[in-house]
Design a protein around this motif. Structure first.
Motif, PDB file in Angstrom:
ATOM      1  N   PRO A   1      36.875  50.859  38.244  1.00 58.12           N
ATOM      2  CA  PRO A   1      37.922  49.953  37.902  1.00 58.12           C
ATOM      3  C   PRO A   1      38.796  48.776  38.696  1.00 58.12           C
ATOM      4  N   ILE A   2      39.485  47.784  38.079  1.00 58.30           N
ATOM      5  CA  ILE A   2      40.038  46.864  38.967  1.00 58.30           C
ATOM      6  C   ILE A   2      41.403  46.784  39.012  1.00 58.30           C
ATOM      7  N   LEU A   3      41.844  46.985  40.465  1.00 61.36           N
ATOM      8  CA  LEU A   3      43.361  46.996  40.561  1.00 61.36           C
ATOM      9  C   LEU A   3      43.711  45.616  40.704  1.00 61.36           C
ATOM     10  N   CYS A   4      44.678  44.954  39.561  1.00 55.49           N
ATOM     11  CA  CYS A   4      45.122  43.523  39.630  1.00 55.49           C
ATOM     12  C   CYS A   4      46.319  43.519  40.161  1.00 55.49           C
ATOM     13  N   LEU A   5      46.616  42.570  41.231  1.00 57.25           N
ATOM     14  CA  LEU A   5      47.755  42.660  41.932  1.00 57.25           C
ATOM     15  C   LEU A   5      48.333  41.105  41.772  1.00 57.25           C
ATOM     16  N   HIS A   6      49.486  41.038  41.738  1.00 58.56           N
ATOM     17  CA  HIS A   6      50.274  39.807  41.603  1.00 58.56           C
ATOM     18  C   HIS A   6      51.223  39.784  43.090  1.00 58.56           C
ATOM     19  N   VAL A   7      51.196  39.162  44.019  1.00 57.35           N
ATOM     20  CA  VAL A   7      52.018  39.515  45.429  1.00 57.35           C
ATOM     21  C   VAL A   7      52.841  38.335  45.568  1.00 57.35           C
ATOM     22  N   THR A   8      54.029  38.758  45.639  1.00 58.48           N
ATOM     23  CA  THR A   8      54.995  37.852  46.389  1.00 58.48           C
ATOM     24  C   THR A   8      55.814  38.209  47.474  1.00 58.48           C
ATOM     25  N   PRO A   9      56.923  37.512  48.085  1.00 58.96           N
ATOM     26  CA  PRO A   9      57.586  38.348  49.121  1.00 58.96           C
ATOM     27  C   PRO A   9      58.460  39.086  48.630  1.00 58.96           C
ATOM     28  N   PHE A  10      58.764  39.141  47.040  1.00 57.41           N
ATOM     29  CA  PHE A  10      60.045  39.760  46.930  1.00 57.41           C
ATOM     30  C   PHE A  10      59.338  40.983  45.805  1.00 57.41           C
ATOM     31  N   LYS A  11      58.210  40.947  45.221  1.00 60.11           N
ATOM     32  CA  LYS A  11      57.792  41.875  44.219  1.00 60.11           C
ATOM     33  C   LYS A  11      56.140  41.808  44.264  1.00 60.11           C
ATOM     34  N   VAL A  12      55.795  43.132  43.953  1.00 57.66           N
ATOM     35  CA  VAL A  12      54.338  43.268  43.749  1.00 57.66           C
ATOM     36  C   VAL A  12      54.368  43.869  42.384  1.00 57.66           C
ATOM     37  N   SER A  13      53.367  43.073  41.602  1.00 48.34           N
ATOM     38  CA  SER A  13      53.048  43.630  40.129  1.00 48.34           C
ATOM     39  C   SER A  13      51.553  44.069  40.071  1.00 48.34           C
ATOM     40  N   ALA A  14      51.368  45.090  39.286  1.00 44.67           N
ATOM     41  CA  ALA A  14      50.201  45.473  39.437  1.00 44.67           C
ATOM     42  C   ALA A  14      49.639  46.261  38.087  1.00 44.67           C
ATOM     43  N   ILE A  15      48.205  46.303  37.674  1.00 48.30           N
ATOM     44  CA  ILE A  15      47.738  46.764  36.707  1.00 48.30           C
ATOM     45  C   ILE A  15      46.346  47.177  36.825  1.00 48.30           C
ATOM     46  N   VAL A  16      45.861  48.386  36.356  1.00 48.79           N
ATOM     47  CA  VAL A  16      44.448  48.613  36.602  1.00 48.79           C
ATOM     48  C   VAL A  16      43.558  48.502  35.403  1.00 48.79           C
ATOM     49  N   LEU A  17      42.402  47.825  35.322  1.00 48.92           N
ATOM     50  CA  LEU A  17      41.527  47.482  34.237  1.00 48.92           C
ATOM     51  C   LEU A  17      40.310  48.190  34.335  1.00 48.92           C
ATOM     52  N   ASN A  18      39.455  48.473  33.326  1.00 49.37           N
ATOM     53  CA  ASN A  18      38.078  48.900  33.484  1.00 49.37           C
ATOM     54  C   ASN A  18      37.181  47.972  33.193  1.00 49.37           C
ATOM     55  N   GLY A  19      35.836  48.150  33.190  1.00 44.80           N
ATOM     56  CA  GLY A  19      34.931  47.194  32.956  1.00 44.80           C
ATOM     57  C   GLY A  19      35.165  46.239  31.777  1.00 44.80           C
ATOM     58  N   MET A  20      35.499  46.826  31.014  1.00 45.99           N
ATOM     59  CA  MET A  20      35.745  46.121  29.614  1.00 45.99           C
ATOM     60  C   MET A  20      36.995  45.430  29.616  1.00 45.99           C
ATOM     61  N   MET A  21      37.712  45.248  30.736  1.00 46.40           N
ATOM     62  CA  MET A  21      39.232  44.683  30.844  1.00 46.40           C
ATOM     63  C   MET A  21      40.276  45.316  30.107  1.00 46.40           C
ATOM     64  N   ASP A  22      40.211  46.599  29.727  1.00 41.96           N
ATOM     65  CA  ASP A  22      41.209  47.205  28.997  1.00 41.96           C
ATOM     66  C   ASP A  22      41.772  48.064  30.100  1.00 41.96           C
ATOM     67  N   PRO A  23      43.357  48.113  29.798  1.00 41.48           N
ATOM     68  CA  PRO A  23      44.066  48.933  30.906  1.00 41.48           C
ATOM     69  C   PRO A  23      43.782  50.379  30.742  1.00 41.48           C
ATOM     70  N   VAL A  24      43.592  50.927  32.195  1.00 43.97           N
ATOM     71  CA  VAL A  24      43.714  52.474  32.377  1.00 43.97           C
ATOM     72  C   VAL A  24      44.792  52.804  32.983  1.00 43.97           C
ATOM     73  N   MET A  25      45.579  52.100  33.323  1.00 40.22           N
ATOM     74  CA  MET A  25      47.048  52.282  33.773  1.00 40.22           C
ATOM     75  C   MET A  25      48.086  51.294  33.460  1.00 40.22           C
ATOM     76  N   ASP A  26      49.294  51.640  33.184  1.00 37.08           N
ATOM     77  CA  ASP A  26      49.969  50.734  32.659  1.00 37.08           C
ATOM     78  C   ASP A  26      50.497  49.626  33.532  1.00 37.08           C
TER      79      ASP A  26
END
Length: 397
Positions: free
Chosen positions: A82-107
């Motif tokens: 799975p791929i942990l996708c992160l958007h990182v700023t100095p004030f907030k970190v956003s995240a979602i985890v995707l499988n190989g088909m790029m479907d979310p496996v974690m909200d």
């Protein structure tokens, strides 16, 4: 055969097209792939077998209800790390985890942070990695990071993160590899927006530009369907194009950059200054944030409307300069500026689309460059950075 390409190169080209189609359509049969690509069934079979052998594609049996024979459909293999996708700023970190088909496996989720040092930010990301690993029950995750600011994607480092309390670089790839043994890819957050638009929306042209108008102004260009990055880590930094040599000092150290007029930081500062000088409002000027600027603009507050209009005109003229030079035909705008709505966007369009090379005919007007707000949600945008792995996969055939 495509001119100038040998058999291996043609196979690679066709394999890339099949992978892209499978990501976009989820599942396709051999006959559908053949129809879309204009190839024979035997040619499609050969390429699919090549991809299956490399565990990139898998065969899915399904019930056949039509005429003739069917051997099911094909899809990108979901059996990968799975791929942990992160958007990182100095004030907030956003995240979602995707499988190989790029479907979310974690909200999708986000965490507000207030790091005082690079170490604090790194530890916050480590915590999110561990949280996602526990939730997905995966000991190992691949990581795709979209970073605010200037990025060296080759080393996986943050070079400069505006709004942070430090000026030091952070070697995110090295630190995550050392701590978790994770495979890591890093890029700028505007690249995240561009990849999300490319992969998660339909019928994009091969050349388009995504612009993020927020605290600063950044962009990412796709030229011939590929992200244009440049070699000096500054590609897309249109916010630092100089508009007025005698203008305000910018955070980059120069004077009169576009960001000093058209960013939401600049608009907020201008409205605060106006209220300090002219008064006439119940708000304490020092407490005014962009949300109040938006409220005043939408309510028709005269001086705030003038500030926002000046910013929109300046931004539109800057877009015009880029459009005349690059001839990119689709501009998609994201960021906090979307709160200003269609009024702001129409002002930008009025300046950006004044192309002297177009005659005033209805036929040509229909072909004019599109300048519009992006429609993807924050969760979908964060998914976009995960497509760094898909781009690498396709390019490495």
């Amino acid at each position: 055969m495509i001119k100038g390409m040998n058999n291996k190169a043609v196979r690679s080209f066709n394999a890339k097209q099949i992978m892209r189609l499978l990501f976009q359509h989820r599942q396709l049969s051999k006959s559908k792939l053949a129809a879309i690509l204009g190839l024979s069934i035997p040619a499609i079979t050969k390429i699919l077998n090549y991809l299956i052998e490399r565990e990139m594609v898998e065969h899915v049996l399904c019930e056949h209800t039509g005429r003739g024979n069917s051997i099911g459909t094909f899809q990108v293999t979901s059996n990968s790390i799975p791929i942990l996708c992160l958007h990182v700023t100095p004030f907030k970190v956003s995240a979602i985890v995707l499988n190989g088909m790029m479907d979310p496996v974690m909200d999708y989720f986000s965490v507000d942070i207030s790091p005082k040092s690079p170490k604090d930010l790194v530890l916050a990301i480590f915590d999110i990695y561990r949280q996602c690993s526990r939730h997905t029950k995966c000991a190992s995750l691949r990581v795709a990071m979209a970073l605010h600011g200037q990025v060296d994607r080759r080393t996986g480092s943050s070079i400069l993160m505006p709004q942070a309390n430090w000026d030091d670089p952070i070697d995110f790839r090295f630190l995550l590899e050392e701590e978790f043994g994770a495979e890591v890819q890093v890029d700028n957050d505007c690249v995240m927006l561009a990849l999300a638009e490319k992969w998660l929306t339909k019928d994009h042209p091969k050349d388009f530009c995504v612009i993020n108008v927020d605290y600063g102004i950044g962009s990412s260009f796709l030229v011939n369907d590929k992200i244009f990055r440049g070699e000096l880590f500054g590609s897309g930094q249109i916010g630092h194009s100089i508009i007025d040599q005698d203008g305000k000092k910018c955070s980059c150290g120069r004077y009169g950059c576009l960001e000093t007029i058209a960013s939401i930081k600049a608009m907020t500062a201008a409205v605060r200054k106006d209220h300090k000088i002219n008064g006439g409002h119940e708000l304490d000027p020092s407490t005014i944030e962009f949300t109040e600027v938006v409220e005043q603009y939408l309510a028709g507050h005269a001086r705030t409307s003038q500030t926002v209009t000046t910013a929109a005109n300046t931004f539109g003229i800057s877009l015009y300069n880029f459009l005349v030079t690059l001839s990119v035909n689709d501009i998609v705008i994201y960021g906090g500026v979307k709160q200003l709505g269609e009024g702001w966007l129409n002002i930008v369009r009025s300046k950006a689309l004044s192309n002297p090379f177009e005659t005033n005919t209805n036929a040509l007007k229909e072909q004019r460059t599109s300048v519009r707000f992006g429609e993807l949600s924050e969760a979908r945008l964060v998914e976009g950075i995960g497509f760094l792995y898909i781009e690498s996969l396709i390019e490495n055939f």
